[in-house]
Design an enzyme around this catalytic site. Structure first.
Site, mmCIF file in Angstrom:
data_model
loop_
_atom_site.group_PDB
_atom_site.id
_atom_site.type_symbol
_atom_site.label_atom_id
_atom_site.label_comp_id
_atom_site.label_asym_id
_atom_site.label_seq_id
_atom_site.Cartn_x
_atom_site.Cartn_y
_atom_site.Cartn_z
ATOM 1 N N GLU A 172 0.889 -1.174 0.000
ATOM 2 C CA GLU A 172 0.000 0.000 0.000
ATOM 3 C C GLU A 172 0.918 1.213 0.000
ATOM 4 O O GLU A 172 1.606 1.468 0.991
ATOM 5 C CB GLU A 172 -0.893 0.017 1.250
ATOM 6 C CG GLU A 172 -1.834 -1.166 1.380
ATOM 7 C CD GLU A 172 -2.976 -1.162 0.392
ATOM 8 O OE1 GLU A 172 -3.117 -0.179 -0.374
ATOM 9 O OE2 GLU A 172 -3.729 -2.143 0.351
ATOM 10 N N GLU B 76 3.911 14.193 -4.328
ATOM 11 C CA GLU B 76 3.024 14.028 -3.163
ATOM 12 C C GLU B 76 3.612 14.850 -2.022
ATOM 13 O O GLU B 76 4.640 14.469 -1.466
ATOM 14 C CB GLU B 76 2.980 12.540 -2.764
ATOM 15 C CG GLU B 76 2.134 12.259 -1.546
ATOM 16 C CD GLU B 76 2.290 10.829 -0.989
ATOM 17 O OE1 GLU B 76 3.386 10.256 -1.077
ATOM 18 O OE2 GLU B 76 1.307 10.323 -0.431
#
Ligand code: NAD
Length: 474
Positions: A245, A376
């Site tokens: 993830e 990000e």
């Protein structure tokens, strides 16, 4: 028995142990050291693996009902100690108490909900003389590697499906946030047989030791895409099962027909919750040109009302970012925004403070190629971008290596769903973002991950598939 949150131990074979050398995390609100935690060695890991392998022999054959009973006791134990865990989470992570409270509540919800799911056993073929069944059996010993942004929920989101399906786990918290995870393992030791749930705190070398360990069968990792690649490469050597993830750079597309006043508080909150240190929060906000100016100004007005401060103070929304590394990353991006001459309509600088505080910054329609759009930030720095053509905005939203989450906001549900279905992400939402639940699979596409967790699909990721051929007339 209530939980002592002043001393911290590894949990190996249900015993609380420490190490010769120790280390500590930092409270990001004041940069003061948090308590000492163990600095685990290869020997500690070997002990935990030996205990986990032994436990696997019986736990994998323990009935589902008995596993559910242990999990239910674990949920009760977390709930009974929620107050202490909330306080500890704010002290180590920095998020405000209200958000810590939300994370602990979610962890309890996940602990209770996941064991209500079942993986169906499928009879694929049945005739008079044979039957073929598809089964799912536990994999073995798992390394659970957790990041620092949601240390409790993300650990629980791995531990619960793993042990429910019959695996045993060794939890490795982030060195930045080891505290709550060690306490979760302490609570687990009161609910599960020895070796089923263990936790080791350590330095930067512990993760690689776990991923290369020959007697660990699966790694479930949550963290950055950069580290995810290292984890996968290391696991390849022993052909471990891997679930990853990873990072995201989620777009949200705001159509011209939204009720601006109604959606601003929701979108503003979703963009900046946990000081934007959420893998799947809105990180690129595409607003239709017809409403762009009004939307931008009202968003700025709303975000200005959100209080920044120590997460222990009442009404704080923006706590500090979690660590020095993240603080310096934010500073570097802020410097880049200034040097590129981009227009900031909120913030744009980081004043000196006692903690790692980063006030919110909103960047007004920067070029698509700028770093603040492409990277990000994992800090409260948000680009808001103008769009006019549907095809074009979908292409811009999809023009990213990341594919974790994405959303479309519109009163025209048919159109919004049509647009959402064209977004390249593991989780797509209409008129919301970030919403997740324990019975729904969660995972990223592209460089945002591999496989999924939660839901029945997540349970199967903790199992090997087995084909059972039964000949009825030998
Ligand atoms: P990180 O990758 O630096 O660290 C994550 C964990 O991996 C930590 O426990 C760390 O100690 C460990 N680790 C570091 N190097 C390792 C190695 N070589 N081998 C094995 N383990 C190693 O990530 P972070 O900074 O803690 O977390 C932030 C990142 O995580 C962001 O990119 C965020 O988007 C992502 N994230 C993703 C999800 C998701 O579900 N997709 C959820 C939360 C955070």
């Amino acid at each position: 028995m209530s939980l002592d949150i002043t001393t911290f131990y590894n949990v190996i074979n249900n015993e609380l142990t420490t190490t010769t050398q120790t280390r500590h995390g930092i409270n990001p609100a004041n940069r003061q050291p948090n308590p000492e935690v163990p600095l685990s060695t290869a020997e500690d890991l070997d002990k935990a693996v030996t205990a986990a392998r032994k436990a696997f022999k019986t736990w994998s054959r323990t009935s589902v009902e008995a596993r559910r009973k242990a999990l239910s006791a674990f949920a009760d134990a977390i709930e009974a100690n929620a107050g202490a865990l909330i306080k500890l989470l704010t002290q180590e992570q920095g998020k405000p108490l209200t958000q810590s409270s939300g994370e602990i509540a979610a962890a309890i919800k996940w602990t209770r909900a996941i064991p209500t799911l079942t993986i169906p056993e499928i009879v694929i073929d049945e005739t008079e003389d044979r039957k073929v069944i598809q089964r799912h059996i536990p994999i073995g010993v798992a390394g659970v590697i957790v990041p620092w942004n949601f240390p409790v929920l993300l650990a629980i989101g791995k531990i619960i499906p793993a042990v429910y399906t019959g695996n045993t786990v060794i939890v490795k918290p982030s060195p930045f946030t080891p505290y709550c995870d060690l306490k979760l393992a302490e609570l687990a030791a009161r609910c599960f047989p020895p070796g089923v749930v263990q936790a080791l705190s350590g330095g930067d070398d512990l993760g690689p030791m776990i991923t290369k360990h020959p007697r660990i069968d699966k790694i479930s990792f949550t963290g950055s895409s950069v580290t995810g690649r290292l984890v996968m490469a290391s696991c390849a050597k022993t052909l471990k099962r891997v679930t990853l993830e990873l990072g995201g750079n989620d777009p949200a597309i705001i159509c011209a027909d939204v009720d601006i006043d109604a959606v601003i508080p929701k979108i503003g909150t979703l963009c900046f919750m946990c000081s934007s240190q959420i893998c799947m929060t809105i990180k690129r906000l595409y607003v239709h040109e017809k409403i762009y100016d009004e939307f931008r100004d009202k968003l700025v007005q709303f975000v200005k009302t959100l209080k920044l401060g120590n997460g222990t103070e009442p009404d704080v929304f923006f706590g500090p970012v979690q660590n020095r590394m993240q603080f310096e990353t934010a500073q570097n991006l802020i410097d880049n925004i200034a040097s590129e001459g981009l227009n900031t309509v909120l913030g744009g600088d980081i004043p000196a403070s006692a903690g790692f505080f980063v006030p919110p910054t909103i960047v007004d329609n920067p070029p698509e190629s700028s770093r603040v759009v492409q990277e990000e930030p994992f800090a409260p720095i948000l680009p808001i971008l103008k769009w006019s053509d549907e095809e074009e905005v979908l292409a811009r939203a999809n023009n990213s290596d990341s594919g974790l989450g994405a959303s479309v906001w519109s009163q025209d549900l048919e159109r919004a769903q049509r647009m959402a279905e064209q977004l390249e992400a593991g989780n797509v939402w209409v008129n919301t973002h970030v919403e997740v639940q324990p019975d729904v699979p969660f995972g990223g596409h592209k460089t945002s991950g591999l496989g999924s967790e939660w839901g029945v699909a997540g349970l199967t990721a903790w199992c090997n598939t087995q084909a059972l051929y039964l000949k009825k007339n030998p």
